[in-house]
Motif scaffolding. Structure first.
Motif: not given
Length: 162
Positions: A78-85, A87-93
């Motif tokens: 869950s930590e890797r899933k919700s934080h970091g760059r 998740s931002r890249r996935l959202k833009r994609f």
């Protein structure tokens, strides 16, 4: 008649397994089945294999979408899933895919027909990007049917030319 039913069920099973396990090649199976002697009409064999492949790839799609629960070893924390760059890249994609449905569907169709990029990776990416299920299924069916039709008809075409 029984041989045709056996080939149909075998082709369907191999197509599902090859969709899930990259070491199994449905393409080699198809060429071998055609060279052995066509017991089924080409379109029926292509259709059976296409439906099996899309059925198997749907498991990749749904797993990436989070609908199927993966074994603990394959799950993200869950930590890797919700934080970091990432998740931002996935959202833009995801946003780009939804803003450009023609490009997205074209890439899905191209990958399904050519396996460039590999269709397994495309299926995971489509689920991850939350591409609408009807778009994924329709482009996959069209592209895979074209691919398998070409593979089934190729050996016969080559024997006529040579």
């Amino acid at each position: 008649m029984l041989a045709a039913i056996g080939l149909t069920s075998t082709a369907f099973g191999v197509s599902i397994l090859s969709a899930l396990l990259p070491l199994i090649s449905i393409e080699l199976f198809l060429v071998g089945a055609v060279l052995k002697g066509p017991e089924l009409p080409w379109w029926l064999l292509a259709l059976v294999v296409t439906v099996g492949q899309i059925g198997g790839k749907l498991l990749h799609y749904f797993a990436a979408r989070g609908v199927l629960r993966l074994p603990r070893l394959l799950r993200r924390t869950s930590e890797r899933k919700s934080h970091g760059r990432w998740s931002r890249r996935l959202k833009r994609f995801r946003e780009r895919c939804h803003r450009r449905p023609v490009w997205t569907n074209g890439m899905l169709l191209f990958s399904a027909a050519t396996s460039l990029p590999p269709y397994a990776a495309t299926a995971v990416t489509a689920g991850w990007a939350r591409i609408p299920l009807p778009a994924f299924i329709l482009t996959g069916l069209a592209g895979r049917f074209a691919r398998f039709t070409a593979l089934i008809l190729l050996p016969g075409t080559l024997t006529v030319w040579f």
